[in-house]
Design a protein around this motif. Structure first.
Motif, PDB file in Angstrom:
ATOM      1  N   GLN A   1       0.809  -1.285   0.015  1.00 28.48           N
ATOM      2  CA  GLN A   1      -0.060  -0.020  -0.053  1.00 28.48           C
ATOM      3  C   GLN A   1       0.756   1.277   0.135  1.00 28.48           C
ATOM      4  O   GLN A   1       0.325   2.481  -0.073  1.00 28.48           O
ATOM      5  CB  GLN A   1      -0.844   0.148   1.363  1.00 28.48           C
ATOM      6  CG  GLN A   1      -1.727  -1.077   1.271  1.00 28.48           C
ATOM      7  CD  GLN A   1      -3.057  -1.153   0.178  1.00 28.48           C
ATOM      8  OE1 GLN A   1      -3.488   0.088  -0.314  1.00 28.48           O
ATOM      9  NE2 GLN A   1      -3.242  -2.456  -0.314  1.00 28.48           N
ATOM     10  N   LYS A   2       2.172   1.243   0.228  1.00 25.26           N
ATOM     11  CA  LYS A   2       3.097   2.412   0.177  1.00 25.26           C
ATOM     12  C   LYS A   2       4.032   2.408  -0.853  1.00 25.26           C
ATOM     13  O   LYS A   2       4.742   3.406  -1.160  1.00 25.26           O
ATOM     14  CB  LYS A   2       3.501   2.545   1.587  1.00 25.26           C
ATOM     15  CG  LYS A   2       2.462   2.768   2.753  1.00 25.26           C
ATOM     16  CD  LYS A   2       3.374   2.673   4.092  1.00 25.26           C
ATOM     17  CE  LYS A   2       1.947   2.906   5.034  1.00 25.26           C
ATOM     18  NZ  LYS A   2       2.627   2.825   6.398  1.00 25.26           N
ATOM     19  N   GLY A   3       4.360   1.255  -1.331  1.00 29.09           N
ATOM     20  CA  GLY A   3       5.288   1.240  -2.359  1.00 29.09           C
ATOM     21  C   GLY A   3       6.559   1.419  -1.766  1.00 29.09           C
ATOM     22  O   GLY A   3       7.121   1.003  -0.908  1.00 29.09           O
ATOM     23  N   PHE A   4       7.510   2.635  -2.529  1.00 34.23           N
ATOM     24  CA  PHE A   4       8.774   3.102  -2.332  1.00 34.23           C
ATOM     25  C   PHE A   4       8.862   4.294  -1.454  1.00 34.23           C
ATOM     26  O   PHE A   4       9.818   4.501  -0.919  1.00 34.23           O
ATOM     27  CB  PHE A   4       9.516   3.130  -3.482  1.00 34.23           C
ATOM     28  CG  PHE A   4       9.749   1.989  -4.279  1.00 34.23           C
ATOM     29  CD1 PHE A   4      10.808   0.667  -3.981  1.00 34.23           C
ATOM     30  CD2 PHE A   4       8.808   1.625  -5.368  1.00 34.23           C
ATOM     31  CE1 PHE A   4      10.780  -0.310  -4.929  1.00 34.23           C
ATOM     32  CE2 PHE A   4       9.099   0.433  -6.268  1.00 34.23           C
ATOM     33  CZ  PHE A   4      10.080  -0.271  -5.943  1.00 34.23           C
ATOM     34  N   ASP A   5       7.498   4.925  -1.396  1.00 33.06           N
ATOM     35  CA  ASP A   5       7.564   6.050  -0.585  1.00 33.06           C
ATOM     36  C   ASP A   5       8.041   5.951   0.997  1.00 33.06           C
ATOM     37  O   ASP A   5       8.843   6.957   1.229  1.00 33.06           O
ATOM     38  CB  ASP A   5       6.219   6.836  -0.757  1.00 33.06           C
ATOM     39  CG  ASP A   5       5.790   6.909  -2.195  1.00 33.06           C
ATOM     40  OD1 ASP A   5       6.728   7.159  -3.055  1.00 33.06           O
ATOM     41  OD2 ASP A   5       4.396   7.362  -2.334  1.00 33.06           O
ATOM     42  N   GLU A   6       7.522   5.178   1.526  1.00 34.55           N
ATOM     43  CA  GLU A   6       8.026   4.905   2.861  1.00 34.55           C
ATOM     44  C   GLU A   6       9.418   4.728   3.248  1.00 34.55           C
ATOM     45  O   GLU A   6      10.104   5.468   4.009  1.00 34.55           O
ATOM     46  CB  GLU A   6       7.337   3.935   3.590  1.00 34.55           C
ATOM     47  CG  GLU A   6       7.648   3.749   5.215  1.00 34.55           C
ATOM     48  CD  GLU A   6       6.563   2.616   5.982  1.00 34.55           C
ATOM     49  OE1 GLU A   6       7.358   1.912   6.603  1.00 34.55           O
ATOM     50  OE2 GLU A   6       5.520   2.597   5.848  1.00 34.55           O
ATOM     51  N   ILE A   7      10.083   3.949   2.594  1.00 34.81           N
ATOM     52  CA  ILE A   7      11.362   3.794   2.637  1.00 34.81           C
ATOM     53  C   ILE A   7      12.178   4.921   2.226  1.00 34.81           C
ATOM     54  O   ILE A   7      13.306   5.471   2.953  1.00 34.81           O
ATOM     55  CB  ILE A   7      12.289   2.354   2.111  1.00 34.81           C
ATOM     56  CG1 ILE A   7      13.428   2.101   2.696  1.00 34.81           C
ATOM     57  CG2 ILE A   7      12.075   2.723   0.606  1.00 34.81           C
ATOM     58  CD1 ILE A   7      13.621   0.803   2.521  1.00 34.81           C
TER      59      ILE A   7
END
Length: 172
Positions: A87-93
């Motif tokens: 649900q967040k893809g790469f954005d969180e990391i």
């Protein structure tokens, strides 16, 4: 976000031209920009203020030839393979990574790796330690590849190579 008035008045071409001129040389004055674009100076000032307040313009920078600055440190490009979050893809990391002071740039990429970072440190061992102990150890990082910058030839569209021509030094 509302569409900038500049686009409504003159079309996308003129909006892009103002932004292009500022991105090439942010030290241009509003008087110079006004003359270059054939628009009133007050209008250019208002447009720039609108771009700044809406977040289109995020800051102004000089292009520095760090190779000419003693003890300016080292730069590295780091490729990361990442496990995207549900649900967040790469954005969180990416958001966790950009919190580190060593990290100058973070880009989502298409191809053999997922994220590309530009990292600055005082020495090669400093950058190596950052990658090994902090970055690679992060949850979600699958692998890293570090490339140290040895010499800059061109940065942000500006040549950093000096040439001799007609007995004078000039930038090419």
């Amino acid at each position: 976000m509302t569409e900038p008035r500049f686009a409504a008045r003159k079309g996308k071409v003129y909006m892009d031209k103002l932004l292009q001129l500022l991105s090439e040389n942010s030290s241009l004055t509003t008087t110079q920009l006004s003359l270059m674009l054939g628009e009133p100076e007050d209008y250019i000032k208002a447009q720039i203020a609108e771009y700044e307040s809406s977040g289109v313009i995020r800051g102004y920078q000089a292009v520095v030839n760090w190779d000419e600055v003693p003890d300016s440190g080292v730069m590295a490009m780091i490729e990361l393979k990442v496990a995207p979050q549900l649900q967040k893809g790469f954005d969180e990391i990416a958001e966790r990574i950009l919190e580190y002071d060593e990290v100058e740039d973070v880009y989502l990429m298409a191809g053999a790796y997922d994220l590309l970072l530009t990292v600055k440190g005082k020495t090669i061992p400093d950058v190596s330690s950052f990658v090994a102990k902090r970055l690679a150890a992060m949850n979600g990082i699958l692998s890293t590849a570090t490339h140290f910058m040895l010499k800059r030839y061109k940065e942000k569209g500006v040549s950093l190579i000096e040439a001799k021509k007609d007995g004078r030094e000039m930038m090419i």
